[in-house]
Design an enzyme around this catalytic site. Structure first.
Site, PDB file in Angstrom:
ATOM      1  N   GLY A  45       0.834  -1.203   0.000  1.00 28.62           N
ATOM      2  CA  GLY A  45       0.000   0.000   0.000  1.00 28.62           C
ATOM      3  C   GLY A  45       0.860   1.241   0.000  1.00 28.62           C
ATOM      4  N   GLN A  50       3.070   9.958   0.903  1.00 32.80           N
ATOM      5  CA  GLN A  50       4.365   9.303   1.111  1.00 32.80           C
ATOM      6  C   GLN A  50       5.372   9.641   0.012  1.00 32.80           C
ATOM      7  OE1 GLN A  50       2.322   5.325   1.997  1.00 32.80           O
ATOM      8  NE2 GLN A  50       4.201   5.182   3.198  1.00 32.80           N
ATOM      9  N   CYS A  93       5.602  -0.153   7.319  1.00 32.31           N
ATOM     10  CA  CYS A  93       5.235   1.006   6.506  1.00 32.31           C
ATOM     11  C   CYS A  93       6.444   1.404   5.660  1.00 32.31           C
ATOM     12  CB  CYS A  93       4.831   2.160   7.426  1.00 32.31           C
ATOM     13  SG  CYS A  93       4.380   3.661   6.537  1.00 32.31           S
ATOM     14  N   LEU A  94       6.196   1.739   4.403  1.00 32.02           N
ATOM     15  CA  LEU A  94       7.316   2.120   3.532  1.00 32.02           C
ATOM     16  C   LEU A  94       8.001   3.393   4.016  1.00 32.02           C
ATOM     17  CD1 LEU A  94       5.858   1.266  -0.007  1.00 32.02           C
ATOM     18  CD2 LEU A  94       7.517  -0.025   1.338  1.00 32.02           C
ATOM     19  N   HIS A 135      -4.829   1.590   7.432  1.00 29.66           N
ATOM     20  CA  HIS A 135      -3.455   2.114   7.534  1.00 29.66           C
ATOM     21  C   HIS A 135      -3.254   3.249   6.523  1.00 29.66           C
ATOM     22  CE1 HIS A 135       1.104   1.333   7.819  1.00 29.66           C
ATOM     23  NE2 HIS A 135       0.976   2.134   6.783  1.00 29.66           N
ATOM     24  N   GLU A 136      -3.726   3.029   5.289  1.00 30.40           N
ATOM     25  CA  GLU A 136      -3.530   4.033   4.226  1.00 30.40           C
ATOM     26  C   GLU A 136      -4.389   5.276   4.449  1.00 30.40           C
ATOM     27  OE1 GLU A 136      -1.016   3.771   2.361  1.00 30.40           O
ATOM     28  OE2 GLU A 136      -0.648   1.689   2.903  1.00 30.40           O
ATOM     29  N   HIS A 139      -2.795   7.580   6.755  1.00 25.29           N
ATOM     30  CA  HIS A 139      -1.761   8.412   6.124  1.00 25.29           C
ATOM     31  C   HIS A 139      -2.357   9.732   5.629  1.00 25.29           C
ATOM     32  CE1 HIS A 139       2.032   6.295   6.022  1.00 25.29           C
ATOM     33  NE2 HIS A 139       1.496   5.188   5.556  1.00 25.29           N
TER      34      HIS A 139
HETATM   35 ZN   LIG Z   1       2.326   3.297   5.631  1.00 29.93          ZN
END
Ligand SMILES: [Zn+2]
Length: 173
Positions: A45, A50, A93-94, A135-136, A139
């Site tokens: 995701g 991000q 998480c990225l 989660h997204e 963000h």
């Molecule tokens: Zn994330």
């Protein structure tokens, strides 16, 4: 085109994103870039914030099979239902590389969104997809999974990230 993923701590990751006014070819290009960046990372995701774009855009693909990719493009996603029942997944998480923690979230959710083609859609999700969506969407509101941890744990993770960032900078310099 691959985009650079922002790493926490970064003030941009804490901003609330604005809704997208209309879907056009630029939106599609941006979401294609997001998907490419997510697959290359690799991750399941990615939110536009991000890569430094403060718009309510998310790409997700939880399929494990390399051959059968199943990307989901979410524009202006809005969670309209969350179950009382919860589930726990180990999240990463990225933007928080190398760090993982068990996070409890509603086990099911329903989502209203606009798809890649500008059409209004609704999606009912459970399991990994429900966790990933929540989660997204977090963000888009400047929330990261580490915000659900104790202050001690969160501070420890941020400290590690800051150290790692400095090491990377040192190599570049
Ligand atoms: Zn994330």
């Amino acid at each position: 085109m691959l985009r650079k993923i922002l790493i926490e701590p970064d003030p941009i990751l804490r901003k609330k994103c604005d809704p997208l006014e209309k879907v056009n070819t630029d939106t599609k290009k941006l979401m294609d870039d997001m998907l490419e960046t997510m697959y290359a990372a690799p991750g399941i995701g990615l939110a536009a914030v991000q890569i430094g774009i403060l718009k309510r855009l998310v790409v997700i693909d939880i399929s494990k099979d390399e051959e059968k990719k199943n990307p989901i493009f979410l524009i202006n996603p809005e969670i309209i239902y969350q179950s009382k029942e919860t589930s726990v997944y180990e999240e990463g998480c990225l933007s928080i590389p190398g760090q993982f923690a068990e996070i409890e979230r509603p086990a099911e959710c329903t989502l209203k969104y606009i798809d890649y083609y500008g059409k209004k859609k609704e999606l009912k999700a459970d399991g990994l997809l429900a966790t990933c969506i929540q989660h997204e969407v977090d963000h888009l509101n400047g929330i990261l999974f580490i915000d659900y941890l104790s202050k001690l744990k969160k501070d420890m993770i941020i400290k590690k990230l800051v150290k790692k960032k400095k090491e990377i900078e040192r190599v570049i310099v």
